[in-house]
Design an enzyme around this catalytic site. Structure first.
Site, PDB file in Angstrom:
ATOM      1  CG  ASP A 167      -4.127   8.384   7.367  1.00 56.69           C
ATOM      2  OD1 ASP A 167      -4.248   7.145   7.444  1.00 56.69           O
ATOM      3  OD2 ASP A 167      -4.039   9.006   6.301  1.00 56.69           O
ATOM      4  CD  GLU A 203      -2.679   1.212   2.587  1.00 53.50           C
ATOM      5  OE1 GLU A 203      -3.294   2.263   2.861  1.00 53.50           O
ATOM      6  OE2 GLU A 203      -2.730   0.177   3.293  1.00 53.50           O
TER       7      GLU A 203
END
Length: 260
Positions: A58, A47
């Site tokens: 995040d 990723e």
């Protein structure tokens, strides 16, 4: 190597697939490429994060990495070059993790075609509900990119039935109702969540948000087809620790116990 082949090879070895996360441009352009070289021996898929100013999904560790990459001038053209460089090192699937704003700002077709040409396998789009713009999702598929969307413990059966069919790469299952970050233990209920998802798709299911050690890796492997490790790798880099012991510990946790 196709996404399906990557998951199947891991399953053949008796484990869940390992998907390390690497932020483009962090700690700098060469450092990101060196990180890729270090994680590739452990990775089944990769990723690759596109630095973004407002990464709402995040936690603080990945936010710091993104901010550092942006401060150093990492831009879309640099991420494309990074993907080209990574592709020259491996045939493993490469999934670009990007929020939708850079896609829209660039122009979806231009964005998709550029990353496909650079060697990307697919896209992870955490803040795009696929049913909100099915034409954009179809455009990505038409260009030849697989798509991955997120489902969470709070996802209803109706929501799972809506989102899962759009996941042509794999389904990214969020372990918690929160942001990314290393955790000591994953919450209960993940096997049931994955089984609910698998009722609506034949795509592999990977668990992310919290995979950091053998305990959390083992929990993920008992529930799903793969596990994403992200914040734990960046935190190791921040603390000056080697990445290999973290990757090895997690990979060992992904081996499933065989009943006798």
């Amino acid at each position: 190597m196709t996404t399906r082949e990557a998951f199947e090879r891991a399953a053949y070895e008796g484990r869940a697939a390992l998907i390390p996360y690497v932020m483009a441009g962090y700690p700098d352009a060469q450092g990101a490429l060196e990180t890729v070289r270090r994680v590739l021996p452990y990775a089944d898929l990769l990723e690759l994060g596109l630095p973004y100013s407002d990464p709402l999904g995040d936690g603080p560790v990945i936010q710091r990495a993104s901010e550092r990459a942006l401060r150093q001038g990492t831009r879309l053209k640099d991420v494309l070059e990074f993907v080209r460089q990574v592709r020259s090192l491996t045939d493993k699937p490469l999934f670009i993790m990007t929020y939708i704003n850079p896609v829209i700002a660039t122009g979806p077709r231009r964005f998709f075609e550029a990353f496909k040409a650079a060697g990307a396998t697919g896209l992870i789009l955490p803040d795009l509900p696929p049913d909100e713009d099915p034409a954009l999702v179809a455009l990505a598929h038409g260009v030849g990119l697989e798509t991955t969307f997120l489902l969470a413990p709070t996802s209803t059966d109706a929501r799972i039935a809506t989102v899962a069919p759009h996941c042509t790469g794999f389904v990214y299952t969020v372990s918690v109702a929160g942001v990314t970050g290393a955790r000591d233990k994953l919450p209960d209920g993940l096997p049931e969540l994955v089984q609910r998802i698998k009722q609506h798709t034949a795509a592999p299911v990977a668990i992310g948000f919290g995979i950091s050690n053998q305990t959390t890796a083992r929990q993920a492997a008992q529930a799903a087809d793969g596990a994403v490790i992200a914040s734990a790798l960046i935190r190791a880099h921040e603390e000056g620790r080697p990445l290999e012991p973290v990757l090895e510990e997690v990979r060992q946790g992904l081996f499933r116990q065989v009943s006798v």
